[in-house]
Design an enzyme around this catalytic site. Structure first.
Site, PDB file in Angstrom:
ATOM      1  N   ASP A  29       8.391  -7.288   6.375  1.00 34.75           N
ATOM      2  CA  ASP A  29       8.324  -6.062   7.260  1.00 34.75           C
ATOM      3  C   ASP A  29       9.702  -5.704   8.067  1.00 34.75           C
ATOM      4  O   ASP A  29      10.081  -6.767   8.598  1.00 34.75           O
ATOM      5  CB  ASP A  29       7.123  -6.758   8.148  1.00 34.75           C
ATOM      6  CG  ASP A  29       6.489  -5.389   8.994  1.00 34.75           C
ATOM      7  OD1 ASP A  29       5.370  -5.091   8.726  1.00 34.75           O
ATOM      8  OD2 ASP A  29       7.232  -4.657   9.817  1.00 34.75           O
ATOM      9  N   ASN A  83      -5.001  -3.122   7.555  1.00 34.04           N
ATOM     10  CA  ASN A  83      -5.549  -2.189   8.641  1.00 34.04           C
ATOM     11  C   ASN A  83      -5.752  -0.920   7.834  1.00 34.04           C
ATOM     12  O   ASN A  83      -5.140  -0.539   6.966  1.00 34.04           O
ATOM     13  CB  ASN A  83      -4.245  -2.005   9.575  1.00 34.04           C
ATOM     14  CG  ASN A  83      -3.894  -3.119  10.444  1.00 34.04           C
ATOM     15  OD1 ASN A  83      -4.675  -3.938  10.835  1.00 34.04           O
ATOM     16  ND2 ASN A  83      -2.749  -3.016  10.683  1.00 34.04           N
ATOM     17  N   GLY A 104      -5.037   0.819  13.446  1.00 34.87           N
ATOM     18  CA  GLY A 104      -3.625   0.769  13.630  1.00 34.87           C
ATOM     19  C   GLY A 104      -3.008   1.180  12.335  1.00 34.87           C
ATOM     20  O   GLY A 104      -1.788   0.721  12.172  1.00 34.87           O
ATOM     21  N   HIS A 110      -0.473   3.845   2.467  1.00 33.03           N
ATOM     22  CA  HIS A 110      -0.322   3.202   1.045  1.00 33.03           C
ATOM     23  C   HIS A 110      -0.949   1.791   1.387  1.00 33.03           C
ATOM     24  O   HIS A 110      -0.185   0.843   2.179  1.00 33.03           O
ATOM     25  CB  HIS A 110       1.250   3.246   0.448  1.00 33.03           C
ATOM     26  CG  HIS A 110       1.151   2.365  -0.637  1.00 33.03           C
ATOM     27  ND1 HIS A 110       2.054   3.205  -1.703  1.00 33.03           N
ATOM     28  CD2 HIS A 110       0.950   1.439  -1.354  1.00 33.03           C
ATOM     29  CE1 HIS A 110       1.963   2.509  -2.847  1.00 33.03           C
ATOM     30  NE2 HIS A 110       1.572   1.475  -2.558  1.00 33.03           N
ATOM     31  N   HIS A 152      -1.529  -1.881   1.936  1.00 32.91           N
ATOM     32  CA  HIS A 152      -0.691  -2.912   2.098  1.00 32.91           C
ATOM     33  C   HIS A 152      -1.523  -4.081   2.674  1.00 32.91           C
ATOM     34  O   HIS A 152      -2.391  -3.834   3.519  1.00 32.91           O
ATOM     35  CB  HIS A 152       0.440  -2.711   2.929  1.00 32.91           C
ATOM     36  CG  HIS A 152       0.411  -2.048   4.097  1.00 32.91           C
ATOM     37  ND1 HIS A 152      -0.019  -0.722   4.070  1.00 32.91           N
ATOM     38  CD2 HIS A 152       0.353  -2.277   5.394  1.00 32.91           C
ATOM     39  CE1 HIS A 152       0.101  -0.383   5.592  1.00 32.91           C
ATOM     40  NE2 HIS A 152       0.099  -1.411   6.240  1.00 32.91           N
ATOM     41  N   HIS A 202      -0.443  -7.352   5.224  1.00 30.25           N
ATOM     42  CA  HIS A 202       0.271  -8.228   6.021  1.00 30.25           C
ATOM     43  C   HIS A 202       0.044  -9.756   5.626  1.00 30.25           C
ATOM     44  O   HIS A 202      -1.092 -10.101   5.811  1.00 30.25           O
ATOM     45  CB  HIS A 202      -0.050  -7.966   7.495  1.00 30.25           C
ATOM     46  CG  HIS A 202       0.183  -6.669   7.898  1.00 30.25           C
ATOM     47  ND1 HIS A 202       1.344  -6.142   8.544  1.00 30.25           N
ATOM     48  CD2 HIS A 202      -0.582  -5.473   7.725  1.00 30.25           C
ATOM     49  CE1 HIS A 202       1.248  -4.771   8.892  1.00 30.25           C
ATOM     50  NE2 HIS A 202       0.155  -4.362   8.381  1.00 30.25           N
TER      51      HIS A 202
END
Ligand code: AMP
Ligand code: ZN
Length: 112
Positions: free
Chosen positions: A29, A85, A91, A96, A98, A100
């Site tokens: 990130d 999210n 948030g 696309h 993803h 985390h």
């Protein structure tokens, strides 16, 4: 399509890659929230978890196989968090799908 993660998946925008195969890409990130903060994406464009269907859900299995692979090292031995999210209230800023991967410190239990 003007999607930043599609461009990263296509190599049109650079990223710090951790893992890549035909269907899945993992990269760091750009704005890490924890000592280790990676993003796992399908190369296929899916806008969010709300857009998963019987047609594209196979890629979720691939994603979680990759998550297990990239978290096999010592820095993850005490645990890590996987978060996706979905939508503006949660948030989500990049539309696309993803996941985390957050690790490297003891995380707060608070989820909302
Ligand atoms: P979310 O807010 O859940 O949609 O997560 C989007 C994440 O993408 C944020 O943590 C951003 O820091 C990250 N991000 C945005 N642009 C890039 C980029 N070009 N390279 C790496 N990470 C990015
Ligand atoms: Zn995309």
């Amino acid at each position: 399509m003007d999607c930043i993660f599609c461009k990263i998946a296509a190599g049109e925008i650079p990223s710090k890659k951790v893992y890549e195969d035909e269907n899945v890409l993992v990269f760091h990130d750009i704005s890490p929230q924890t000592p280790v903060h990676m993003l796992v994406i399908p190369k296929l464009h899916i806008a969010s978890a709300a857009e998963v269907t019987g047609e594209n859900s196979w890629v979720l299995a691939r994603i979680f196989e990759v998550i297990a692979k990239v978290t096999a090292g010592d820095e993850f031995k005490d645990g890590f968090r996987v978060v996706s999210n979905c939508g503006s209230y949660a948030g989500q800023t990049v539309f696309h799908l993803h996941f985390h991967i957050l690790a490297g410190k003891k995380l707060e239990l608070k989820m909302g």
